[in-house]
Design a protein around this motif. Structure first.
Motif, short mmCIF file in Angstrom:
data_model
loop_
_atom_site.label_atom_id
_atom_site.label_comp_id
_atom_site.label_asym_id
_atom_site.label_seq_id
_atom_site.Cartn_x
_atom_site.Cartn_y
_atom_site.Cartn_z
N ASN A 155 31.25 21.31 43.96
CA ASN A 155 31.88 22.40 43.20
C ASN A 155 31.14 23.72 43.41
N TYR A 156 30.65 23.90 44.62
CA TYR A 156 29.86 25.09 44.92
C TYR A 156 30.66 26.36 44.67
N SER A 157 31.94 26.34 45.06
CA SER A 157 32.79 27.53 44.88
C SER A 157 32.97 27.87 43.40
N LEU A 158 33.17 26.84 42.58
CA LEU A 158 33.36 27.05 41.15
C LEU A 158 32.10 27.63 40.51
N PHE A 159 30.95 27.04 40.84
CA PHE A 159 29.68 27.57 40.32
C PHE A 159 29.44 29.00 40.82
N GLY A 160 29.80 29.24 42.08
CA GLY A 160 29.62 30.58 42.64
C GLY A 160 30.44 31.62 41.90
N LYS A 161 31.70 31.29 41.60
CA LYS A 161 32.55 32.22 40.86
C LYS A 161 32.01 32.47 39.46
N GLY A 162 31.53 31.39 38.83
CA GLY A 162 30.96 31.55 37.49
C GLY A 162 29.71 32.40 37.50
N LEU A 163 28.84 32.17 38.49
CA LEU A 163 27.61 32.95 38.59
C LEU A 163 27.92 34.42 38.87
N TRP A 164 28.86 34.66 39.76
CA TRP A 164 29.23 36.04 40.07
C TRP A 164 29.86 36.72 38.85
N GLY A 165 30.63 35.97 38.07
CA GLY A 165 31.21 36.53 36.85
C GLY A 165 30.13 36.93 35.86
N THR A 166 29.10 36.11 35.71
CA THR A 166 27.99 36.43 34.82
C THR A 166 27.22 37.65 35.32
N VAL A 167 27.01 37.72 36.63
CA VAL A 167 26.31 38.88 37.21
C VAL A 167 27.10 40.15 36.96
N GLN A 168 28.41 40.11 37.16
CA GLN A 168 29.24 41.29 36.93
C GLN A 168 29.20 41.73 35.48
N LEU A 169 29.34 40.77 34.56
CA LEU A 169 29.28 41.11 33.14
C LEU A 169 27.94 41.74 32.79
#
Length: 214
Positions: A7-21
């Motif tokens: 689930n690397y893509s899912l974790f990546g999207k979540g991490l990027w979302g946190t970074v953006q916020l």
């Protein structure tokens, strides 16, 4: 490891979302926090009252309640925006109260004679604050501001409960797919650790550079 590798893509999207916020809400909180700190030390009584009210209300309001107030309250006044924008506004406003107090504490470390000398040269309050006081206060507030932004990164997890893509929210689809909830949270914790350690490293560098410059 399969929880991460599958689930690397899912974790990546979540991490990027946190970074953006964190980045966007952090930028907003810094701008608003410095402005409100200026209000709190202003010679204008109305501005001081506004600054005091802003800090008192936001610092004593639970962040979750503030999310509900922004997401449910603003649309009633015709302001309809994406949930991510509402989340940034809520996080930025909440964190700005703590940034304000950190900056105000830094301002109080600057000797009064500095402001008096600036005023004797004909500078306005705004010029004195921006050109004389804040540059000297900056070194004292780097560490507390860094700590506040680290708290902001962790507080961004609340946004996941309001349909905003961020790191903590990744546990929901993974739980539905039957992955180990324990290891899911372990990798989520690692993601937050990456974000917070990065912020800490950046502010440590700023502290060293400002210390050398001084």
């Amino acid at each position: 490891m399969n929880v991460l590798t599958d689930n690397y893509s899912l974790f990546g999207k979540g991490l990027w979302g946190t970074v953006q916020l964190t980045l966007l809400a952090g930028a907003l909180s810094l701008v608003v926090g410095v402005i409100v700190a200026g209000f709190r030390v202003s010679p204008v009584k109305a501005l001081r009252a506004f600054g005091t009210a802003w800090v008192t209300v936001l610092r004593n309001t639970p962040l979750t309640l503030l999310f509900f107030a922004v997401l449910l309250g603003l649309p009633r006044f015709g302001l309809v925006l994406p949930f991510r924008v509402f989340a940034i506004l809520a996080l930025g406003a909440y964190t700005s109260a703590f940034i304000c107090e950190a900056v105000r504490a830094g301002i109080n470390t600057v000797p009064l004679g500095q402001g008096e000398a600036a005023r004797s040269l004909g500078m306005t309050f705004t010029q004195t604050l921006s050109l004389v006081v804040l540059p000297q206060a900056a070194r004292a507030v780097i560490s507390p501001i860094g700590s506040t932004l680290i708290a902001l990164a962790k507080n961004s997890a609340i946004a996941g409960s309001f349909s905003v893509t961020e790191l903590l929210g990744t546990y929901k689809p993974l739980n539905e797919l039957g992955y180990s909830i324990v290891w899911t949270f372990v990798w989520i914790a690692v993601g937050y650790l990456i974000v917070t350690l990065t912020i800490s490293a950046v502010f440590n560098v700023l502290e060293r550079k400002l210390g050398v410059a001084r």
